[in-house]
Design an enzyme around this catalytic site. Sequence first.
Site, PDB file in Angstrom:
ATOM      1  N   LYS A  99       0.870  -1.178   0.000  1.00  0.00           N
ATOM      2  CA  LYS A  99       0.000   0.000   0.000  1.00  0.00           C
ATOM      3  C   LYS A  99       0.905   1.226   0.000  1.00  0.00           C
ATOM      4  O   LYS A  99       1.703   1.430   0.928  1.00  0.00           O
ATOM      5  CB  LYS A  99      -0.891   0.010   1.242  1.00  0.00           C
ATOM      6  CG  LYS A  99      -1.804   1.220   1.255  1.00  0.00           C
ATOM      7  CD  LYS A  99      -2.720   1.217   2.437  1.00  0.00           C
ATOM      8  CE  LYS A  99      -2.577   2.526   3.173  1.00  0.00           C
ATOM      9  NZ  LYS A  99      -3.449   2.640   4.325  1.00  0.00           N
ATOM     10  N   GLY A 130      -7.685   8.780  10.775  1.00  0.00           N
ATOM     11  CA  GLY A 130      -7.909   8.851  12.218  1.00  0.00           C
ATOM     12  C   GLY A 130      -8.976   9.840  12.636  1.00  0.00           C
ATOM     13  O   GLY A 130      -9.239  10.003  13.830  1.00  0.00           O
ATOM     14  N   GLY A 157     -10.531   7.330   7.729  1.00  0.00           N
ATOM     15  CA  GLY A 157     -11.569   8.268   8.129  1.00  0.00           C
ATOM     16  C   GLY A 157     -12.897   7.633   8.518  1.00  0.00           C
ATOM     17  O   GLY A 157     -13.823   8.325   8.935  1.00  0.00           O
ATOM     18  N   ASN A 210      -8.945   1.357  10.668  1.00  0.00           N
ATOM     19  CA  ASN A 210      -8.095   1.044  11.820  1.00  0.00           C
ATOM     20  C   ASN A 210      -8.593   1.755  13.081  1.00  0.00           C
ATOM     21  O   ASN A 210      -9.052   1.126  14.037  1.00  0.00           O
ATOM     22  CB  ASN A 210      -6.653   1.446  11.485  1.00  0.00           C
ATOM     23  CG  ASN A 210      -5.632   1.023  12.531  1.00  0.00           C
ATOM     24  OD1 ASN A 210      -4.449   0.957  12.206  1.00  0.00           O
ATOM     25  ND2 ASN A 210      -6.002   0.727  13.747  1.00  0.00           N
TER      26      ASN A 210
HETATM   27  C1  LIG Z   1      -3.861   5.746   4.961  1.00  0.00           C
HETATM   28  C2  LIG Z   1      -3.846   5.224   6.324  1.00  0.00           C
HETATM   29  O1  LIG Z   1      -2.906   5.380   7.055  1.00  0.00           O
HETATM   30  C3  LIG Z   1      -5.033   4.492   6.742  1.00  0.00           C
HETATM   31  O2  LIG Z   1      -5.091   3.255   6.094  1.00  0.00           O
HETATM   32  C4  LIG Z   1      -5.087   4.179   8.189  1.00  0.00           C
HETATM   33  O3  LIG Z   1      -4.241   3.110   8.430  1.00  0.00           O
HETATM   34  C5  LIG Z   1      -6.489   3.821   8.547  1.00  0.00           C
HETATM   35  O4  LIG Z   1      -7.213   4.966   8.657  1.00  0.00           O
HETATM   36  P1  LIG Z   1      -8.192   5.125   9.916  1.00  0.00           P
HETATM   37  O5  LIG Z   1      -7.325   4.942  11.113  1.00  0.00           O
HETATM   38  O6  LIG Z   1      -8.766   6.495   9.771  1.00  0.00           O
HETATM   39  O7  LIG Z   1      -9.207   4.045   9.789  1.00  0.00           O
END
Ligand SMILES: CC(=O)[C@@H](O)[C@H](O)COP(=O)(O)O
Length: 256
Positions: free
Chosen positions: A96, A157, A184, A205
């Site tokens: 990625k 995040g 997001g 995440n």
């Molecule tokens: C681009 C990036 O770093 C995201 O994949 C992150 O790992 C997940 O984003 P969230 O923590 O907002 O779900």
Amino acid sequence: MYQIGPYTFTSRLLLGTGKFSDFDIQKGAIEASEAEILTFAVRRMNIFEPSQPNLLDKINLSNYRLLPNTAGAKTAEEAVRIANLAKASGLCDMVKVEVIGCDDTLLPDPLETYRACEMLLAEGFIVLPYTSDDVVLARKLQELGVHAIMPGASPIGSGQGILNPYNLQVIIEQATVPVIVDAGIGAPSDAALALELGADAVLLNSAVSGAKNPVQMAEAMKLAIRAGRLGSEAGIIEKKERAQASSPSQGMSIVD
Ligand SMILES: CC(=O)[C@@H](O)[C@H](O)COP(=O)(O)O
């Protein structure tokens, strides 16, 4: 099912492995999510220091495909170097591409992302770029030959959900490779909406790792994503400006 390069996946939830309070909770969330792809920042893994604690020790790797990301890179060259570190450690040939262009918003740098993808494709990687929800960039990356595109729903995040469903919809309609909405996502309904709009999958995440109960949230996300996909396949009715009675009487004989 959907396909990224030579690999076929059933689960439409990709789980990021950062920010969990401990490895056991992380393991529980991974299991509850039924994710098949786990992403991780190469810089966070002690891949060359086996004495240090590592997520990879806790999970049965044969159940998952690992998707290393190039978090920390600010230039295409840095992203390529990180991807090669991951490949050298034997983790996976998928990467990625994450090249951040702004420390404040953590939004990706479109030019460096494009250059990194160009270089990684030339080296034979299976390339999944994280991008903003830019329709033209998404098309140009596909023309370059990337294997999936990963437009952000909103800043990493932030948990703000899908800020621009219009752009996302157009990216999905024009896509020739899988679209994985990345970053997001806050609530399960955000994830469901991504699938309802026609996305192939969602990567998240913070919504899980930051929940009061990460294991339960992982399950909620899994179910929301299944529901969103099921709804999209079933055919969602068009929105109408005016009310339409659910029990029309027109054309029916009224019985006194
Ligand atoms: C681009 C990036 O770093 C995201 O994949 C992150 O790992 C997940 O984003 P969230 O923590 O907002 O779900």
